[in-house]
Scaffold this motif. Sequence first.
Motif, PDB file in Angstrom:
ATOM      1  N   ALA A  13      12.112   1.475  -0.729  1.00 34.32           N
ATOM      2  CA  ALA A  13      13.054   1.684  -1.829  1.00 34.32           C
ATOM      3  C   ALA A  13      12.285   1.900  -3.118  1.00 34.32           C
ATOM      4  CB  ALA A  13      13.985   0.484  -1.966  1.00 34.32           C
ATOM      5  N   GLY A  14      12.667   2.912  -3.864  1.00 36.67           N
ATOM      6  CA  GLY A  14      12.015   3.226  -5.125  1.00 36.67           C
ATOM      7  C   GLY A  14      10.839   4.182  -4.998  1.00 36.67           C
ATOM      8  N   CYS A  15      10.441   4.488  -3.782  1.00 34.17           N
ATOM      9  CA  CYS A  15       9.335   5.434  -3.574  1.00 34.17           C
ATOM     10  C   CYS A  15       9.873   6.860  -3.589  1.00 34.17           C
ATOM     11  CB  CYS A  15       8.644   5.171  -2.241  1.00 34.17           C
ATOM     12  SG  CYS A  15       7.768   3.612  -2.152  1.00 34.17           S
ATOM     13  N   LYS A  16       9.178   7.745  -4.286  1.00 35.37           N
ATOM     14  CA  LYS A  16       9.624   9.135  -4.396  1.00 35.37           C
ATOM     15  C   LYS A  16       9.078  10.012  -3.281  1.00 35.37           C
ATOM     16  CE  LYS A  16       9.929   8.800  -9.360  1.00 35.37           C
ATOM     17  NZ  LYS A  16       9.220   8.978 -10.607  1.00 35.37           N
ATOM     18  N   ARG A  17       7.894   9.678  -2.780  1.00 39.47           N
ATOM     19  CA  ARG A  17       7.242  10.524  -1.778  1.00 39.47           C
ATOM     20  C   ARG A  17       7.054   9.811  -0.447  1.00 39.47           C
ATOM     21  NH1 ARG A  17       5.920  11.679  -6.627  1.00 39.47           N
ATOM     22  NH2 ARG A  17       4.546   9.954  -6.984  1.00 39.47           N
ATOM     23  N   ALA A  18       7.808   8.763  -0.193  1.00 38.26           N
ATOM     24  CA  ALA A  18       7.696   8.026   1.069  1.00 38.26           C
ATOM     25  C   ALA A  18       8.949   8.260   1.904  1.00 38.26           C
ATOM     26  CB  ALA A  18       7.524   6.538   0.798  1.00 38.26           C
ATOM     27  N   ILE A  69       0.829  -1.207   0.000  1.00 38.12           N
ATOM     28  CA  ILE A  69       0.000   0.000   0.000  1.00 38.12           C
ATOM     29  C   ILE A  69       0.865   1.261   0.000  1.00 38.12           C
ATOM     30  CG2 ILE A  69      -0.366   0.216   2.491  1.00 38.12           C
ATOM     31  CD1 ILE A  69      -3.339   0.903   1.699  1.00 38.12           C
ATOM     32  N   ILE A  70       2.028   1.199   0.606  1.00 36.86           N
ATOM     33  CA  ILE A  70       2.957   2.341   0.577  1.00 36.86           C
ATOM     34  C   ILE A  70       3.355   2.627  -0.865  1.00 36.86           C
ATOM     35  CG2 ILE A  70       5.266   3.119   1.221  1.00 36.86           C
ATOM     36  CD1 ILE A  70       4.822   1.435   3.843  1.00 36.86           C
ATOM     37  N   HIS A  71       3.726   1.599  -1.592  1.00 36.37           N
ATOM     38  CA  HIS A  71       4.126   1.765  -2.992  1.00 36.37           C
ATOM     39  C   HIS A  71       2.951   2.213  -3.864  1.00 36.37           C
ATOM     40  CE1 HIS A  71       8.326   0.404  -2.990  1.00 36.37           C
ATOM     41  NE2 HIS A  71       7.948  -0.242  -1.901  1.00 36.37           N
ATOM     42  N   TYR A  72       1.771   1.670  -3.603  1.00 35.25           N
ATOM     43  CA  TYR A  72       0.589   2.065  -4.368  1.00 35.25           C
ATOM     44  C   TYR A  72       0.309   3.558  -4.199  1.00 35.25           C
ATOM     45  CZ  TYR A  72      -4.237   2.480  -5.881  1.00 35.25           C
ATOM     46  OH  TYR A  72      -5.382   2.888  -6.515  1.00 35.25           O
ATOM     47  N   LEU A  73       0.278   4.020  -2.959  1.00 33.55           N
ATOM     48  CA  LEU A  73      -0.011   5.439  -2.702  1.00 33.55           C
ATOM     49  C   LEU A  73       1.087   6.336  -3.264  1.00 33.55           C
ATOM     50  CD1 LEU A  73      -1.466   5.157   0.892  1.00 33.55           C
ATOM     51  CD2 LEU A  73      -2.716   5.702  -1.211  1.00 33.55           C
ATOM     52  N   ASP A  74       2.332   5.921  -3.124  1.00 31.77           N
ATOM     53  CA  ASP A  74       3.442   6.690  -3.681  1.00 31.77           C
ATOM     54  C   ASP A  74       3.310   6.793  -5.198  1.00 31.77           C
ATOM     55  OD1 ASP A  74       6.264   7.886  -3.258  1.00 31.77           O
ATOM     56  OD2 ASP A  74       6.570   6.371  -4.824  1.00 31.77           O
ATOM     57  N   ASP A  75       2.966   5.700  -5.836  1.00 28.91           N
ATOM     58  CA  ASP A  75       2.793   5.693  -7.298  1.00 28.91           C
ATOM     59  C   ASP A  75       1.660   6.612  -7.751  1.00 28.91           C
ATOM     60  OD1 ASP A  75       4.839   3.857  -7.540  1.00 28.91           O
ATOM     61  OD2 ASP A  75       3.506   2.126  -7.810  1.00 28.91           O
ATOM     62  N   GLY A 110       0.881   9.520  -6.273  1.00 35.24           N
ATOM     63  CA  GLY A 110       1.142  10.908  -5.923  1.00 35.24           C
ATOM     64  C   GLY A 110       0.929  11.311  -4.481  1.00 35.24           C
ATOM     65  N   PHE A 111       0.691  10.363  -3.592  1.00 34.42           N
ATOM     66  CA  PHE A 111       0.494  10.702  -2.184  1.00 34.42           C
ATOM     67  C   PHE A 111       1.817  10.714  -1.433  1.00 34.42           C
ATOM     68  CE2 PHE A 111      -3.573   9.044  -3.510  1.00 34.42           C
ATOM     69  CZ  PHE A 111      -4.468   9.910  -2.913  1.00 34.42           C
ATOM     70  N   GLU A 112       1.966  11.646  -0.507  1.00 36.14           N
ATOM     71  CA  GLU A 112       3.107  11.618   0.405  1.00 36.14           C
ATOM     72  C   GLU A 112       2.814  10.572   1.471  1.00 36.14           C
ATOM     73  OE1 GLU A 112       5.635  14.398   3.490  1.00 36.14           O
ATOM     74  OE2 GLU A 112       3.814  15.189   2.610  1.00 36.14           O
ATOM     75  N   VAL A 113       3.777   9.713   1.740  1.00 42.71           N
ATOM     76  CA  VAL A 113       3.594   8.626   2.699  1.00 42.71           C
ATOM     77  C   VAL A 113       4.690   8.719   3.757  1.00 42.71           C
ATOM     78  CG1 VAL A 113       3.459   6.122   2.999  1.00 42.71           C
ATOM     79  CG2 VAL A 113       2.638   7.161   0.880  1.00 42.71           C
ATOM     80  N   ILE A 114       4.267   8.705   5.016  1.00 41.02           N
ATOM     81  CA  ILE A 114       5.208   8.700   6.136  1.00 41.02           C
ATOM     82  C   ILE A 114       5.032   7.362   6.841  1.00 41.02           C
ATOM     83  CG2 ILE A 114       5.901   9.826   8.276  1.00 41.02           C
ATOM     84  CD1 ILE A 114       4.374  12.340   7.133  1.00 41.02           C
ATOM     85  N   VAL A 115       6.124   6.636   7.000  1.00 42.11           N
ATOM     86  CA  VAL A 115       6.076   5.297   7.580  1.00 42.11           C
ATOM     87  C   VAL A 115       6.756   5.321   8.939  1.00 42.11           C
ATOM     88  CG1 VAL A 115       6.686   2.877   7.272  1.00 42.11           C
ATOM     89  CG2 VAL A 115       6.188   4.296   5.276  1.00 42.11           C
ATOM     90  N   GLY A 116       6.021   4.932   9.963  1.00 44.67           N
ATOM     91  CA  GLY A 116       6.588   4.853  11.304  1.00 44.67           C
ATOM     92  C   GLY A 116       6.948   3.422  11.636  1.00 44.67           C
ATOM     93  N   SER A 117       8.166   3.223  12.109  1.00 44.95           N
ATOM     94  CA  SER A 117       8.632   1.888  12.465  1.00 44.95           C
ATOM     95  C   SER A 117       9.787   2.015  13.451  1.00 44.95           C
ATOM     96  CB  SER A 117       9.094   1.149  11.213  1.00 44.95           C
ATOM     97  OG  SER A 117       9.543  -0.149  11.535  1.00 44.95           O
TER      98      SER A 117
END
Length: 86
Positions: free
Chosen positions: A32-37, A8-14, A16-23
Amino acid sequence: FFLQSSPIIHYLDDHGFEVIVGSRSKGDVKIAGCKRARWVQLDVEKPEGLVALDEWAARVDVVVSLLPYVFHPTAPRLLSRRRSTF
């Protein structure tokens, strides 16, 4: 704001959504490969991690949690105070 899920991170990034991942650790995050994550360190097993989750929830439109079930009572209660979509 996500607490992990690579597809879902890759889907949203593809799309145009900005994605912030907490871990807890960056090694757990597959962006890797995401422009807006981007990754932020977040450990909800510690009180300061819950404070950080609350602060991030104030800045984003949607929170998607994939936390272990033991945290499900805590995170939604915390986020409902902010009326975050969870």
